[in-house]
Motif scaffolding. Structure first.
Motif, PDB file in Angstrom:
ATOM      1  N   GLY A  37     -10.360  17.267  47.655  1.00  0.00           N
ATOM      2  CA  GLY A  37     -10.734  16.869  49.012  1.00  0.00           C
ATOM      3  C   GLY A  37      -9.731  15.948  49.677  1.00  0.00           C
ATOM      4  N   CYS A  38      -8.546  15.826  49.086  1.00  0.00           N
ATOM      5  CA  CYS A  38      -7.527  14.940  49.675  1.00  0.00           C
ATOM      6  C   CYS A  38      -7.076  15.458  51.036  1.00  0.00           C
ATOM      7  CB  CYS A  38      -6.290  14.876  48.774  1.00  0.00           C
ATOM      8  SG  CYS A  38      -6.569  13.967  47.262  1.00  0.00           S
ATOM      9  N   SER A  39      -6.697  14.517  51.877  1.00  0.00           N
ATOM     10  CA  SER A  39      -6.073  14.866  53.160  1.00  0.00           C
ATOM     11  C   SER A  39      -4.572  14.616  53.132  1.00  0.00           C
ATOM     12  CB  SER A  39      -6.674  14.029  54.294  1.00  0.00           C
ATOM     13  OG  SER A  39      -8.024  14.349  54.491  1.00  0.00           O
ATOM     14  N   TYR A  40      -4.142  13.663  52.305  1.00  0.00           N
ATOM     15  CA  TYR A  40      -2.731  13.252  52.305  1.00  0.00           C
ATOM     16  C   TYR A  40      -2.161  13.192  50.895  1.00  0.00           C
ATOM     17  CZ  TYR A  40      -5.010  10.777  56.208  1.00  0.00           C
ATOM     18  OH  TYR A  40      -5.786  10.441  57.292  1.00  0.00           O
ATOM     19  N   ALA A  41      -0.843  13.228  50.831  1.00  0.00           N
ATOM     20  CA  ALA A  41      -0.136  12.796  49.623  1.00  0.00           C
ATOM     21  C   ALA A  41       1.104  12.028  50.081  1.00  0.00           C
ATOM     22  CB  ALA A  41       0.252  13.969  48.749  1.00  0.00           C
ATOM     23  N   ILE A  42       1.237  10.820  49.559  1.00  0.00           N
ATOM     24  CA  ILE A  42       2.431  10.023  49.824  1.00  0.00           C
ATOM     25  C   ILE A  42       3.560  10.604  48.974  1.00  0.00           C
ATOM     26  CG2 ILE A  42       3.467   7.725  49.595  1.00  0.00           C
ATOM     27  CD1 ILE A  42       0.589   6.564  49.800  1.00  0.00           C
ATOM     28  N   VAL A  43       4.732  10.765  49.543  1.00  0.00           N
ATOM     29  CA  VAL A  43       5.889  11.201  48.747  1.00  0.00           C
ATOM     30  C   VAL A  43       7.070  10.289  49.043  1.00  0.00           C
ATOM     31  CG1 VAL A  43       5.130  13.623  48.645  1.00  0.00           C
ATOM     32  CG2 VAL A  43       6.713  12.923  50.443  1.00  0.00           C
ATOM     33  N   GLY A  44       7.877  10.077  48.010  1.00  0.00           N
ATOM     34  CA  GLY A  44       9.109   9.314  48.198  1.00  0.00           C
ATOM     35  C   GLY A  44       8.915   7.833  48.405  1.00  0.00           C
ATOM     36  N   HIS A  45       7.777   7.296  47.960  1.00  0.00           N
ATOM     37  CA  HIS A  45       7.625   5.838  48.061  1.00  0.00           C
ATOM     38  C   HIS A  45       8.782   5.181  47.301  1.00  0.00           C
ATOM     39  CE1 HIS A  45       6.116   1.791  47.639  1.00  0.00           C
ATOM     40  NE2 HIS A  45       5.274   2.058  48.639  1.00  0.00           N
ATOM     41  N   SER A  46       9.257   4.047  47.779  1.00  0.00           N
ATOM     42  CA  SER A  46      10.433   3.422  47.155  1.00  0.00           C
ATOM     43  C   SER A  46      10.181   3.076  45.692  1.00  0.00           C
ATOM     44  CB  SER A  46      10.852   2.176  47.932  1.00  0.00           C
ATOM     45  OG  SER A  46       9.812   1.238  47.937  1.00  0.00           O
ATOM     46  N   GLU A  47       8.902   2.822  45.346  1.00  0.00           N
ATOM     47  CA  GLU A  47       8.623   2.511  43.939  1.00  0.00           C
ATOM     48  C   GLU A  47       8.790   3.757  43.070  1.00  0.00           C
ATOM     49  OE1 GLU A  47       4.865   0.645  44.779  1.00  0.00           O
ATOM     50  OE2 GLU A  47       5.946  -0.984  45.769  1.00  0.00           O
ATOM     51  N   ARG A  48       8.521   4.924  43.631  1.00  0.00           N
ATOM     52  CA  ARG A  48       8.756   6.179  42.907  1.00  0.00           C
ATOM     53  C   ARG A  48      10.262   6.472  42.844  1.00  0.00           C
ATOM     54  NH1 ARG A  48       4.928   8.237  39.971  1.00  0.00           N
ATOM     55  NH2 ARG A  48       6.173  10.135  40.022  1.00  0.00           N
ATOM     56  N   ARG A  49      10.951   6.218  43.935  1.00  0.00           N
ATOM     57  CA  ARG A  49      12.403   6.449  43.932  1.00  0.00           C
ATOM     58  C   ARG A  49      13.061   5.531  42.908  1.00  0.00           C
ATOM     59  NH1 ARG A  49      14.304   9.079  48.957  1.00  0.00           N
ATOM     60  NH2 ARG A  49      12.622   9.217  50.479  1.00  0.00           N
ATOM     61  N   GLN A  50      12.587   4.262  42.865  1.00  0.00           N
ATOM     62  CA  GLN A  50      13.216   3.267  41.994  1.00  0.00           C
ATOM     63  C   GLN A  50      12.830   3.447  40.520  1.00  0.00           C
ATOM     64  OE1 GLN A  50      12.320  -0.766  43.184  1.00  0.00           O
ATOM     65  NE2 GLN A  50      13.428  -1.655  41.474  1.00  0.00           N
ATOM     66  N   TYR A  51      11.536   3.594  40.242  1.00  0.00           N
ATOM     67  CA  TYR A  51      11.097   3.597  38.842  1.00  0.00           C
ATOM     68  C   TYR A  51      11.037   4.995  38.232  1.00  0.00           C
ATOM     69  CZ  TYR A  51       9.526  -1.053  40.302  1.00  0.00           C
ATOM     70  OH  TYR A  51       9.469  -2.316  40.813  1.00  0.00           O
ATOM     71  N   CYS A  52      10.972   6.024  39.054  1.00  0.00           N
ATOM     72  CA  CYS A  52      10.838   7.384  38.521  1.00  0.00           C
ATOM     73  C   CYS A  52      12.034   8.244  38.912  1.00  0.00           C
ATOM     74  CB  CYS A  52       9.538   8.014  39.002  1.00  0.00           C
ATOM     75  SG  CYS A  52       8.099   7.012  38.627  1.00  0.00           S
ATOM     76  N   ALA A  53      13.051   7.605  39.454  1.00  0.00           N
ATOM     77  CA  ALA A  53      14.311   8.283  39.777  1.00  0.00           C
ATOM     78  C   ALA A  53      14.106   9.508  40.673  1.00  0.00           C
ATOM     79  CB  ALA A  53      15.048   8.659  38.499  1.00  0.00           C
ATOM     80  N   GLU A  54      13.180   9.439  41.591  1.00  0.00           N
ATOM     81  CA  GLU A  54      12.977  10.576  42.495  1.00  0.00           C
ATOM     82  C   GLU A  54      14.118  10.624  43.514  1.00  0.00           C
ATOM     83  OE1 GLU A  54       9.011  10.517  44.124  1.00  0.00           O
ATOM     84  OE2 GLU A  54       8.128  10.946  42.169  1.00  0.00           O
ATOM     85  N   THR A  55      14.679  11.790  43.685  1.00  0.00           N
ATOM     86  CA  THR A  55      15.834  11.948  44.577  1.00  0.00           C
ATOM     87  C   THR A  55      15.371  12.382  45.973  1.00  0.00           C
ATOM     88  OG1 THR A  55      16.064  14.273  44.050  1.00  0.00           O
ATOM     89  CG2 THR A  55      17.259  12.711  42.628  1.00  0.00           C
ATOM     90  N   ASP A  56      16.283  12.297  46.930  1.00  0.00           N
ATOM     91  CA  ASP A  56      15.966  12.738  48.297  1.00  0.00           C
ATOM     92  C   ASP A  56      15.550  14.211  48.299  1.00  0.00           C
ATOM     93  OD1 ASP A  56      16.792  10.201  49.113  1.00  0.00           O
ATOM     94  OD2 ASP A  56      18.841  10.876  49.507  1.00  0.00           O
ATOM     95  N   ASP A  57      16.247  15.038  47.515  1.00  0.00           N
ATOM     96  CA  ASP A  57      15.932  16.472  47.485  1.00  0.00           C
ATOM     97  C   ASP A  57      14.556  16.721  46.856  1.00  0.00           C
ATOM     98  OD1 ASP A  57      18.249  17.312  48.743  1.00  0.00           O
ATOM     99  OD2 ASP A  57      19.376  17.410  46.872  1.00  0.00           O
TER     100      ASP A  57
END
Ligand SMILES: O=C[C@H](O)COP(=O)(O)O
Length: 256
Positions: free
Chosen positions: A90-110
């Motif tokens: 039933g979610c309406s949203y998903a946050i993506v690319g939060h800086s904490e994910r970029r920093q701690y989980c090495a998520e890239t721009d792509d």
């Protein structure tokens, strides 16, 4: 032509909450929001609490979403959660690319762009976070960093420009997150003007731009009065029902 964008306030609970604490927090929030003129409001708890939060918020004006999502549609990706699973909850949203994910989980721009497309394809709204670090800000790299982070997203969205209303961008200077520091209103507006121009040039005129980073009840009105700030992505203050409701009310001033 005047473009009307519904103001939006989303609370990112980060890794906070418990079955015991979530219920009184949401009950208090709903009672603070009752009878108020509201913007669109959502909360994003950790994955284990989505079902509980969804049950408590069903039939209320408050929506819910997740803090991250897999870029993959399904299969052998141990530990990951797909956008369609979030839709099932039933979610309406998903946050993506939060800086904490970029920093701690090495998520890239792509990877962030691929996550955003997976979210969009499932019929949910991606809240795509961008923002510079303190060092990048000190080196006057803010706009260049944001351009770099947004580039793959804009490329991916090029074929689906009419989806603009279903996409949200959140500008969060990393140095403002959880620190009590915020850029000056002029500084926030300057970055939002830049993002607005990039989105408009890509045909995404309906895409809302949120500001995030130490938003409180005490500064929300000033921030949400800025022309290109369509609402906020709220961390710490989202865990305080009264403060969060004050922030929501401030965003409602943008309703036409
Ligand atoms: O996602 C929310 C942001 O990281 C802002 O957090 P904050 O309001 O605690 O500064």
């Amino acid at each position: 032509m005047t473009v009307v964008r519904t103001p939006l306030v989303v609370g990112n609970w980060k890794m906070n909450g418990s079955f015991e604490r979530n219920q009184p927090l949401l009950e208090s929030l709903l009672s603070h929001l009752a009878q108020k003129r509201l913007p669109e409001v959502g909360v994003c708890p950790p994955f284990p609490y989505l079902a509980q939060v969804g049950a408590l918020l069903a039939e209320t004006p408050v929506r819910w979403g997740a803090q991250t999502v897999s870029e993959h549609r399904g299969g052998a990706y141990t530990g990951q959660v797909s956008a369609t699973m979030l839709k099932d909850l039933g979610c309406s949203y998903a946050i993506v690319g939060h800086s904490e994910r970029r920093q701690y989980c090495a998520e890239t721009d792509d990877a962030v762009a691929r996550q955003a497309m997976a979210v969009l394809d499932s019929g949910l709204v991606p809240i795509i976070c961008v923002g510079e670090s303190a060092a990048e800000e000190a080196a006057c790299q803010t706009l260049a960093v944001i351009d770099r982070q947004l580039a793959p997203v804009l490329l991916a969205l090029a074929g689906v420009a009419d989806e603009g209303a279903s996409v949200v961008v959140a500008y969060e200077p990393v140095w403002a997150i959880g620190t009590g520091k915020t850029p000056t209103p002029e500084g926030v507006q300057a970055v939002h003007t830049h993002i607005r121009a990039a989105l408009d040039a890509a045909g995404l005129v309906q895409t809302r731009i949120l500001y995030g980073g130490s938003v409180k009840g005490s500064n929300a009105e000033t921030l949400f009065a800025l022309p290109d700030v369509d609402g906020g992505l709220i961390g710490g203050a989202a865990l305080d029902a009264q403060d969060f409701s004050t922030i929501c009310t401030a965003a409602a001033n943008r309703l036409v």
